[in-house]
Design a protein around this motif. Structure first.
Motif, PDB file in Angstrom:
ATOM      1  N   ARG A 113       5.060  14.366  -9.561  1.00 23.36           N
ATOM      2  CA  ARG A 113       5.239  14.544  -8.121  1.00 23.36           C
ATOM      3  C   ARG A 113       6.591  15.184  -7.846  1.00 23.36           C
ATOM      4  O   ARG A 113       7.628  14.709  -8.307  1.00 23.36           O
ATOM      5  CB  ARG A 113       5.145  13.197  -7.409  1.00 23.36           C
ATOM      6  CG  ARG A 113       3.777  12.558  -7.443  1.00 23.36           C
ATOM      7  CD  ARG A 113       2.830  13.201  -6.442  1.00 23.36           C
ATOM      8  NE  ARG A 113       3.236  12.987  -5.072  1.00 23.36           N
ATOM      9  CZ  ARG A 113       2.879  11.954  -4.334  1.00 23.36           C
ATOM     10  NH1 ARG A 113       2.106  11.020  -4.852  1.00 23.36           N
ATOM     11  NH2 ARG A 113       3.278  11.843  -3.081  1.00 23.36           N
ATOM     12  N   ALA A 114       6.569  16.271  -7.049  1.00 24.71           N
ATOM     13  CA  ALA A 114       7.804  16.938  -6.670  1.00 24.71           C
ATOM     14  C   ALA A 114       8.233  16.583  -5.259  1.00 24.71           C
ATOM     15  O   ALA A 114       9.384  16.835  -4.883  1.00 24.71           O
ATOM     16  CB  ALA A 114       7.654  18.454  -6.797  1.00 24.71           C
ATOM     17  N   ASP A 115       7.332  16.020  -4.451  1.00 24.27           N
ATOM     18  CA  ASP A 115       7.699  15.647  -3.084  1.00 24.27           C
ATOM     19  C   ASP A 115       8.515  14.363  -3.108  1.00 24.27           C
ATOM     20  O   ASP A 115       8.340  13.503  -3.974  1.00 24.27           O
ATOM     21  CB  ASP A 115       6.459  15.489  -2.205  1.00 24.27           C
ATOM     22  CG  ASP A 115       5.388  14.592  -2.832  1.00 24.27           C
ATOM     23  OD1 ASP A 115       4.988  14.877  -3.968  1.00 24.27           O
ATOM     24  OD2 ASP A 115       4.988  13.605  -2.194  1.00 24.27           O
ATOM     25  N   ARG A 116       9.424  14.262  -2.146  1.00 20.12           N
ATOM     26  CA  ARG A 116      10.332  13.122  -2.067  1.00 20.12           C
ATOM     27  C   ARG A 116      10.281  12.530  -0.662  1.00 20.12           C
ATOM     28  O   ARG A 116      10.710  13.161   0.307  1.00 20.12           O
ATOM     29  CB  ARG A 116      11.774  13.549  -2.398  1.00 20.12           C
ATOM     30  CG  ARG A 116      11.947  14.084  -3.822  1.00 20.12           C
ATOM     31  CD  ARG A 116      11.788  12.949  -4.839  1.00 20.12           C
ATOM     32  NE  ARG A 116      12.043  13.407  -6.205  1.00 20.12           N
ATOM     33  CZ  ARG A 116      11.082  13.795  -7.043  1.00 20.12           C
ATOM     34  NH1 ARG A 116       9.819  13.807  -6.628  1.00 20.12           N
ATOM     35  NH2 ARG A 116      11.379  14.173  -8.265  1.00 20.12           N
ATOM     36  N   GLY A 117       9.731  11.329  -0.530  1.00 24.84           N
ATOM     37  CA  GLY A 117       9.654  10.701   0.789  1.00 24.84           C
ATOM     38  C   GLY A 117       8.450  11.171   1.582  1.00 24.84           C
ATOM     39  O   GLY A 117       7.656  12.013   1.143  1.00 24.84           O
ATOM     40  N   GLU A 118       8.327  10.617   2.767  1.00 30.05           N
ATOM     41  CA  GLU A 118       7.191  10.908   3.631  1.00 30.05           C
ATOM     42  C   GLU A 118       7.370  12.239   4.368  1.00 30.05           C
ATOM     43  O   GLU A 118       8.478  12.560   4.795  1.00 30.05           O
ATOM     44  CB  GLU A 118       7.005   9.790   4.662  1.00 30.05           C
ATOM     45  CG  GLU A 118       6.498   8.485   4.074  1.00 30.05           C
ATOM     46  CD  GLU A 118       5.090   8.617   3.534  1.00 30.05           C
ATOM     47  OE1 GLU A 118       4.247   9.271   4.201  1.00 30.05           O
ATOM     48  OE2 GLU A 118       4.837   8.091   2.434  1.00 30.05           O
ATOM     49  N   PRO A 119       6.295  13.002   4.531  1.00 32.71           N
ATOM     50  CA  PRO A 119       6.389  14.230   5.340  1.00 32.71           C
ATOM     51  C   PRO A 119       6.591  13.879   6.805  1.00 32.71           C
ATOM     52  O   PRO A 119       6.198  12.811   7.280  1.00 32.71           O
ATOM     53  CB  PRO A 119       5.040  14.912   5.107  1.00 32.71           C
ATOM     54  CG  PRO A 119       4.108  13.803   4.740  1.00 32.71           C
ATOM     55  CD  PRO A 119       4.945  12.785   3.998  1.00 32.71           C
ATOM     56  N   THR A 120       7.216  14.783   7.545  1.00 32.07           N
ATOM     57  CA  THR A 120       7.430  14.591   8.980  1.00 32.07           C
ATOM     58  C   THR A 120       6.500  15.520   9.762  1.00 32.07           C
ATOM     59  O   THR A 120       6.285  16.668   9.376  1.00 32.07           O
ATOM     60  CB  THR A 120       8.890  14.874   9.367  1.00 32.07           C
ATOM     61  OG1 THR A 120       9.212  16.228   9.004  1.00 32.07           O
ATOM     62  CG2 THR A 120       9.822  13.919   8.650  1.00 32.07           C
ATOM     63  N   PHE A 121       5.955  14.992  10.862  1.00 30.89           N
ATOM     64  CA  PHE A 121       5.018  15.736  11.704  1.00 30.89           C
ATOM     65  C   PHE A 121       5.682  15.994  13.050  1.00 30.89           C
ATOM     66  O   PHE A 121       6.120  15.065  13.719  1.00 30.89           O
ATOM     67  CB  PHE A 121       3.726  14.942  11.910  1.00 30.89           C
ATOM     68  CG  PHE A 121       2.834  14.904  10.703  1.00 30.89           C
ATOM     69  CD1 PHE A 121       1.624  15.585  10.704  1.00 30.89           C
ATOM     70  CD2 PHE A 121       3.199  14.207   9.573  1.00 30.89           C
ATOM     71  CE1 PHE A 121       0.794  15.559   9.605  1.00 30.89           C
ATOM     72  CE2 PHE A 121       2.375  14.173   8.460  1.00 30.89           C
ATOM     73  CZ  PHE A 121       1.174  14.855   8.473  1.00 30.89           C
ATOM     74  N   ASN A 122       5.743  17.267  13.420  1.00 30.90           N
ATOM     75  CA  ASN A 122       6.324  17.653  14.704  1.00 30.90           C
ATOM     76  C   ASN A 122       5.417  18.686  15.351  1.00 30.90           C
ATOM     77  O   ASN A 122       5.606  19.891  15.196  1.00 30.90           O
ATOM     78  CB  ASN A 122       7.730  18.207  14.510  1.00 30.90           C
ATOM     79  CG  ASN A 122       8.403  18.536  15.835  1.00 30.90           C
ATOM     80  OD1 ASN A 122       7.969  18.101  16.894  1.00 30.90           O
ATOM     81  ND2 ASN A 122       9.476  19.310  15.772  1.00 30.90           N
ATOM     82  N   GLY A 123       4.391  18.186  16.051  1.00 28.51           N
ATOM     83  CA  GLY A 123       3.439  19.096  16.685  1.00 28.51           C
ATOM     84  C   GLY A 123       2.629  19.842  15.650  1.00 28.51           C
ATOM     85  O   GLY A 123       1.880  19.253  14.864  1.00 28.51           O
ATOM     86  N   THR A 124       2.818  21.151  15.598  1.00 24.36           N
ATOM     87  CA  THR A 124       2.057  21.988  14.664  1.00 24.36           C
ATOM     88  C   THR A 124       2.721  22.107  13.300  1.00 24.36           C
ATOM     89  O   THR A 124       2.116  22.661  12.381  1.00 24.36           O
ATOM     90  CB  THR A 124       1.910  23.411  15.242  1.00 24.36           C
ATOM     91  OG1 THR A 124       3.203  24.010  15.378  1.00 24.36           O
ATOM     92  CG2 THR A 124       1.229  23.386  16.599  1.00 24.36           C
ATOM     93  N   VAL A 125       3.932  21.590  13.146  1.00 30.26           N
ATOM     94  CA  VAL A 125       4.711  21.792  11.917  1.00 30.26           C
ATOM     95  C   VAL A 125       4.771  20.500  11.113  1.00 30.26           C
ATOM     96  O   VAL A 125       5.100  19.435  11.634  1.00 30.26           O
ATOM     97  CB  VAL A 125       6.138  22.278  12.248  1.00 30.26           C
ATOM     98  CG1 VAL A 125       6.956  22.456  10.970  1.00 30.26           C
ATOM     99  CG2 VAL A 125       6.082  23.579  13.027  1.00 30.26           C
ATOM    100  N   VAL A 126       4.458  20.613   9.825  1.00 27.55           N
ATOM    101  CA  VAL A 126       4.564  19.501   8.885  1.00 27.55           C
ATOM    102  C   VAL A 126       5.608  19.879   7.834  1.00 27.55           C
ATOM    103  O   VAL A 126       5.485  20.925   7.189  1.00 27.55           O
ATOM    104  CB  VAL A 126       3.218  19.199   8.205  1.00 27.55           C
ATOM    105  CG1 VAL A 126       3.354  18.033   7.226  1.00 27.55           C
ATOM    106  CG2 VAL A 126       2.149  18.902   9.243  1.00 27.55           C
TER     107      VAL A 126
END
Length: 562
Positions: free
Chosen positions: A92-105
């Motif tokens: 896994r290369a992702d670190r932590g939870e993704p953030t959601f801001n309207g249309t942008v993740v």
């Protein structure tokens, strides 16, 4: 004449029952109000499509990014654990939870990641409650064999998908089995006939509708998360209940509970005008919970789509529910004099319902399909054409039934009328099945835009030969200047060193002979080139790779250029 005590108590008992029914209705409405107050404030939006990424799909970047950004056409919601970035070594290369801001993740990733190709997989929920999933790759420094994501599967579970369609169909069936008896008992039922049979049918419809609504809430958890039929967690169910989709279903259950208290006296005998009006308002409000939980609430014109979809659904329930009552009870039990009074009224109702169906269906099709080409190029469009064809067949049968009524022969020949009604019901049962599939299918306006974007904006294909496989990427796959990337791999998917690269492009249909594509070797298995394609058509690309002093092979690809 002196009335007996038992007779004197009846008016009071009836009044008590009416008061109890109204208090029960009030309780159901309070439940509905609480569900509405707890509903999340979500903006109207369309079926989401991934429109851009950073890094760009298939791009080669010099250094590892600190984040990966996904931009969708509309706002999306998170599915826990379904957005992942996989490093070249499979970790896994992702670190932590993704953030959601309207249309942008935004997905945080390890900025000190190794060189090679990374895989980004995602599954999110669009505003119309349907899941959107996909994957793409990007490379740091130089491409390598793309990794696989063994930790999650973003594909939809076929059992769950089919189960959702089945319960949708069951919900529609329950609605018409409830509306038909209620409407006929309120306005057309002869006083001399027993109400027991229609009442049982209506209670069955109500029960089926409640069970289907609860099943939809349950299935929405694995449907959105991509799990199996029984992979439902408390947190997943809480997410569904807290969404606009869950709120619409909870409101439906509350309205049905409120209506149930008024249906009981209706099934026992005629009800007062006030109770009838309240019951009609509850029924109309319930109809709106279907479009508010699906495509119409997320269309380009949500207010119009929600209204016309509710009208479409209500007209269907009145028409088909009334047909069920005709075929099952009235044409069998009512005498000729009663049918002479009932059938002309029903014929006018059916005509109005069919006219409303046609009008609402036309408006909704114009919104959801958008272009004539989408009718034949998308699954949604083809299902809609099938529904229109079946509906035209039903209209033909209905016209025959109406002709019988106009000639005043239906009451005297109930057998002919019954056969026509049964034929209508048989065909419309298929129409309901098509509709259950239609509401689970990506709207044609979105699917057509997605297809257009993928076919005209990018071409990717893997070509194979006995000594290597070649990944070809052409961007933007349109007339004019195009960039081409070539990646060579061994038959067992390891990077294949190439000693010499050659490529040509030709368009035989336009008389364009092979044009040589200058190629520059960026690494030992990756080459890059630029070419101008002057015309649209099916271009023939030919690649010859020499891997040793004596080993070489040629592969070809046909690329549609618009």
């Amino acid at each position: 004449m002196v009335m007996t005590p038992a007779v004197r108590r009846r008016p009071g008992a009836a009044a008590d029952r009416r008061r109890a029914a109204r208090w029960g209705t009030l309780a159901g409405l309070l439940v509905t109000l609480v569900a509405l107050l707890l509903a999340p404030a979500t903006p109207a939006s369309a079926h989401a499509v991934l429109v851009s990424t950073s890094p760009t799909a298939s791009a080669v970047v010099p250094n590892a990014p600190a984040e990966v950004v996904l931009t969708f056409s509309e706002g999306v919601r998170k599915v826990p654990g379904k957005i992942r970035v996989i490093a070249p070594d499979g970790s896994r290369a992702d670190r932590g939870e993704p953030t959601f801001n309207g249309t942008v993740v935004t997905i945080p990733v390890d900025p000190s990641g190794a060189r090679g190709t990374y895989l980004v997989s995602y599954r999110v929920i669009s505003a119309d409650s349907h899941p959107v999933s996909g994957a793409f790759t990007y490379s740091v420094g130089a491409p390598s064999t793309p990794p696989t994501d063994s930790g999650t599967d973003n594909r939809a579970n076929p059992v769950v998908e089919n189960a959702v369609k089945v319960v949708k169909f069951a919900g529609y069936l329950g609605l018409l089995l409830l509306v038909g008896p209620a409407l006929v008992l309120a306005a057309l039922w002869p006083r001399r006939l027993s109400r027991r049979g229609p009442a049982r049918l209506a209670w069955s419809g109500l029960g089926l509708l409640v069970v289907a609504t609860l099943a939809e809430l349950w299935l929405q958890v694995p449907y959105t998360a991509g799990g199996g039929l029984f992979e439902v967690t408390g947190s997943g169910l809480g997410d569904v209940l807290g969404s606009a989709y869950g709120t619409a279903h909870l409101v439906r259950l509350g309205l049905l509970a409120a209506a149930a208290f008024l249906l009981r006296p209706l099934f026992a005998g005629p009800v007062g005008r006030t109770d009838g009006i309240i019951l009609g308002i509850l029924g109309g409000a319930t109809l709106f919970t279907w479009p508010l939980a699906g495509h119409p609430a997320a269309s380009p014109a949500p207010a119009v789509s929600v209204v016309v979809d509710a009208v479409h659904l209500g007209s269907m329930a009145v028409w088909l529910g009334g047909l069920v009552m005709l075929a099952t009870f009235l044409l069998r039990r009512a005498d000729e004099r009663e049918l002479d009074a009932i059938l002309p009224i029903w014929s006018r109702w059916a005509t109005l319902a069919v006219a409303a169906l046609l009008l609402a269906g036309t408006v909704q099709a114009l919104i959801e399909v958008a272009t004539p080409a989408a009718l034949v190029d998308t699954t949604y469009g083809r299902l809609l054409l099938a529904k229109i064809g079946l509906f035209a067949l039903v209209i033909g049968v209905a016209a025959y039934s109406r002709a019988l009524v106009r000639r005043r022969t239906a009451a005297g020949r109930p057998g002919s009328m019954r056969r026509a009604v049964v034929a209508e019901l048989a065909i419309t049962a298929v129409v309901l099945g098509v509709t259950a599939n239609l509401v689970q299918t990506t709207p044609a306006r979105t699917a057509a835009a997605n297809v257009a974007g993928s076919s005209a904006g990018y071409f990717s294909s893997t070509l194979t030969s006995p000594i290597y496989s070649l990944q070809v990427e052409l961007d933007p796959a349109e007339r004019g200047n195009n960039s081409i990337h070539l990646y060579a791999y061994t038959p067992d998917n390891r990077p294949q060193p190439v000693k010499e690269w050659k490529a040509t492009a030709a368009l035989p249909s336009a008389g364009i002979e092979p044009i040589e594509i200058p190629l520059l070797g960026l690494t030992d298995n990756h080459a890059y080139g630029e070419i101008s394609l002057p015309a649209a058509g099916q271009w023939q690309l030919r690649f010859t790779l020499r891997t040793t002093e004596i080993d070489q092979a040629t592969v070809t690809a046909t690329v549609p250029i618009k």
